[in-house]
Motif scaffolding. Structure first.
Motif, PDB file in Angstrom:
ATOM      1  N   GLY A  81       0.819  -1.216   0.000  1.00 26.55           N
ATOM      2  CA  GLY A  81       0.000   0.000   0.000  1.00 26.55           C
ATOM      3  C   GLY A  81       0.844   1.253   0.000  1.00 26.55           C
ATOM      4  O   GLY A  81       0.529   2.231  -0.694  1.00 26.55           O
ATOM      5  N   ARG A  82       1.947   1.237   0.707  1.00 26.98           N
ATOM      6  CA  ARG A  82       2.801   2.429   0.756  1.00 26.98           C
ATOM      7  C   ARG A  82       3.414   2.721  -0.606  1.00 26.98           C
ATOM      8  O   ARG A  82       3.451   3.862  -1.063  1.00 26.98           O
ATOM      9  CB  ARG A  82       3.902   2.222   1.794  1.00 26.98           C
ATOM     10  CG  ARG A  82       4.844   3.418   1.928  1.00 26.98           C
ATOM     11  CD  ARG A  82       5.891   3.183   2.996  1.00 26.98           C
ATOM     12  NE  ARG A  82       5.267   2.996   4.299  1.00 26.98           N
ATOM     13  CZ  ARG A  82       5.923   2.694   5.410  1.00 26.98           C
ATOM     14  NH1 ARG A  82       7.239   2.491   5.362  1.00 26.98           N
ATOM     15  NH2 ARG A  82       5.290   2.560   6.558  1.00 26.98           N
ATOM     16  N   ALA A  83       3.896   1.659  -1.263  1.00 27.14           N
ATOM     17  CA  ALA A  83       4.488   1.847  -2.592  1.00 27.14           C
ATOM     18  C   ALA A  83       3.441   2.330  -3.591  1.00 27.14           C
ATOM     19  O   ALA A  83       3.715   3.170  -4.454  1.00 27.14           O
ATOM     20  CB  ALA A  83       5.120   0.539  -3.063  1.00 27.14           C
ATOM     21  N   GLN A  88       3.447   5.788  -5.680  1.00 26.14           N
ATOM     22  CA  GLN A  88       3.304   5.829  -7.137  1.00 26.14           C
ATOM     23  C   GLN A  88       2.245   6.845  -7.556  1.00 26.14           C
ATOM     24  O   GLN A  88       2.441   7.606  -8.509  1.00 26.14           O
ATOM     25  CB  GLN A  88       2.943   4.432  -7.641  1.00 26.14           C
ATOM     26  CG  GLN A  88       2.920   4.314  -9.168  1.00 26.14           C
ATOM     27  CD  GLN A  88       2.548   2.921  -9.622  1.00 26.14           C
ATOM     28  OE1 GLN A  88       1.576   2.344  -9.141  1.00 26.14           O
ATOM     29  NE2 GLN A  88       3.320   2.362 -10.555  1.00 26.14           N
ATOM     30  N   LEU A  89       1.125   6.861  -6.837  1.00 23.81           N
ATOM     31  CA  LEU A  89       0.077   7.843  -7.146  1.00 23.81           C
ATOM     32  C   LEU A  89       0.584   9.263  -6.949  1.00 23.81           C
ATOM     33  O   LEU A  89       0.314  10.155  -7.759  1.00 23.81           O
ATOM     34  CB  LEU A  89      -1.151   7.602  -6.256  1.00 23.81           C
ATOM     35  CG  LEU A  89      -1.965   6.341  -6.529  1.00 23.81           C
ATOM     36  CD1 LEU A  89      -3.150   6.270  -5.564  1.00 23.81           C
ATOM     37  CD2 LEU A  89      -2.470   6.317  -7.973  1.00 23.81           C
ATOM     38  N   ARG A  90       1.326   9.497  -5.830  1.00 24.39           N
ATOM     39  CA  ARG A  90       1.863  10.839  -5.577  1.00 24.39           C
ATOM     40  C   ARG A  90       2.857  11.246  -6.654  1.00 24.39           C
ATOM     41  O   ARG A  90       2.885  12.386  -7.095  1.00 24.39           O
ATOM     42  CB  ARG A  90       2.526  10.870  -4.197  1.00 24.39           C
ATOM     43  CG  ARG A  90       1.536  10.937  -3.041  1.00 24.39           C
ATOM     44  CD  ARG A  90       2.225  11.297  -1.748  1.00 24.39           C
ATOM     45  NE  ARG A  90       3.058  10.189  -1.270  1.00 24.39           N
ATOM     46  CZ  ARG A  90       2.628   9.275  -0.410  1.00 24.39           C
ATOM     47  NH1 ARG A  90       1.385   9.325   0.066  1.00 24.39           N
ATOM     48  NH2 ARG A  90       3.449   8.311   0.003  1.00 24.39           N
ATOM     49  N   ARG A  99       2.200  15.200 -13.247  1.00 22.49           N
ATOM     50  CA  ARG A  99       1.154  15.975 -13.931  1.00 22.49           C
ATOM     51  C   ARG A  99       1.282  17.456 -13.599  1.00 22.49           C
ATOM     52  O   ARG A  99       1.164  18.318 -14.480  1.00 22.49           O
ATOM     53  CB  ARG A  99      -0.234  15.456 -13.545  1.00 22.49           C
ATOM     54  CG  ARG A  99      -0.631  14.163 -14.235  1.00 22.49           C
ATOM     55  CD  ARG A  99      -2.121  13.867 -14.070  1.00 22.49           C
ATOM     56  NE  ARG A  99      -2.451  13.612 -12.670  1.00 22.49           N
ATOM     57  CZ  ARG A  99      -2.481  12.395 -12.131  1.00 22.49           C
ATOM     58  NH1 ARG A  99      -2.180  11.340 -12.855  1.00 22.49           N
ATOM     59  NH2 ARG A  99      -2.814  12.236 -10.858  1.00 22.49           N
ATOM     60  N   GLU A 100       1.509  17.763 -12.325  1.00 20.05           N
ATOM     61  CA  GLU A 100       1.622  19.167 -11.908  1.00 20.05           C
ATOM     62  C   GLU A 100       2.845  19.835 -12.532  1.00 20.05           C
ATOM     63  O   GLU A 100       2.790  20.997 -12.944  1.00 20.05           O
ATOM     64  CB  GLU A 100       1.682  19.241 -10.385  1.00 20.05           C
ATOM     65  CG  GLU A 100       0.358  18.872  -9.709  1.00 20.05           C
ATOM     66  CD  GLU A 100       0.480  18.780  -8.196  1.00 20.05           C
ATOM     67  OE1 GLU A 100       1.623  18.887  -7.686  1.00 20.05           O
ATOM     68  OE2 GLU A 100      -0.565  18.592  -7.531  1.00 20.05           O
TER      69      GLU A 100
END
Length: 262
Positions: free
Chosen positions: A156-158, A162-164, A170-171
């Protein structure tokens, strides 16, 4: 505007004293053939007009007519065709689609009421044309699919990291695209006499693979097309992360009532 009148006066544009090229206006269909497109003198101004059937162009009939996509497109194309021909005859201020009056005298009265602003607009656009510039941020490459059950079952942490990371990417791309858009705007404003920012298009127009970050119109002296194209070509070479589109030259629709000086 009432339907019992036989005709209404449709005004396409306002120009200065037209040259001999204005004779070509009479050969255009306009929005309501077979009535000819013609000029109408109004003091120092000249209107480009056409008589249209009141039964078809009175308020309710016009609303119904323009709610039909095919009819709207036909009218818009005819309107633009007349304005383009008028530009060949004299400096021309385009008027909005479906500018209608109850006869010639009402049209003249309306032009007299706006005479000062229309003369100012004619002075501003004489010898100039409008160019459109659009800048798009290009989407990043899609993430590769997981190649094994073990990859799909990452912690879950990885997964959150990855999402961050994707969000940061994108930003960063968006920020870089906005900075590129500002560089494009600064360069083109340096070649223009006036500029106007327009609302960017949404994904329903641009598609999912790019984001519209600059939609602008520029009023540019005739004869500067080569400089404009060369400047944009240089910007494209310097930054491949954005897509730059140039369109025109157009009638100065965006500057008929002003525009922001660079």
């Amino acid at each position: 505007m009432t339907a019992h009148q036989s005709t209404l006066t449709y005004v396409f544009a306002v120009c200065g004293p037209p040259g001999p090229e204005a004779e070509a206006l009479g050969g255009l269909s306009g929005v309501a053939p077979p009535a000819p497109v013609r000029t109408l003198a109004a003091g120092p101004l000249t209107a480009v007009v056409q008589d249209v059937p009141a039964a078809d162009y009175a308020e309710e009939a016009l609303r119904e007519r323009l709610s039909d996509r095919a009819e709207l497109e036909r009218c818009a194309r005819a309107h633009h065709e007349v304005i383009t021909a008028s530009m060949a005859a004299a400096p021309t201020v385009p008027l909005p689609l479906a500018t209608l009056y109850r006869g010639e005298e009402r049209a003249r009265e309306a032009l007299r009421a706006r005479e000062e602003s229309l003369l100012t607009a004619l002075g501003r656009i004489t010898g100039r044309v409008e160019w459109g510039v659009k800048v798009y941020a290009l989407a990043g490459q899609p993430a590769a699919a997981a190649s094994s059950p073990g990859a799909a079952a990452a912690s879950g942490r990885a997964y959150l990291e990855q999402l961050r990371s994707r969000q940061r990417g994108r930003e960063e791309r968006q920020g870089a695209a906005l900075r590129a858009a500002e560089r494009v705007d600064t360069v083109v404003r340096g070649l223009a006499v006036a500029a106007r920012r327009l609302r960017p298009h949404g994904a329903e127009v641009t598609g999912p693979r790019r984001t519209h970050v600059l939609n602008a119109a520029y009023l540019v002296d005739r004869g500067r097309e080569r400089q404009l194209r060369a400047a944009l070509a240089s910007l494209r070479r310097d930054d491949a992360s954005v897509e730059i589109e140039l369109s025109g030259p157009w009638a100065p629709y965006s500057f008929a009532d002003g525009g922001t000086a660079p």
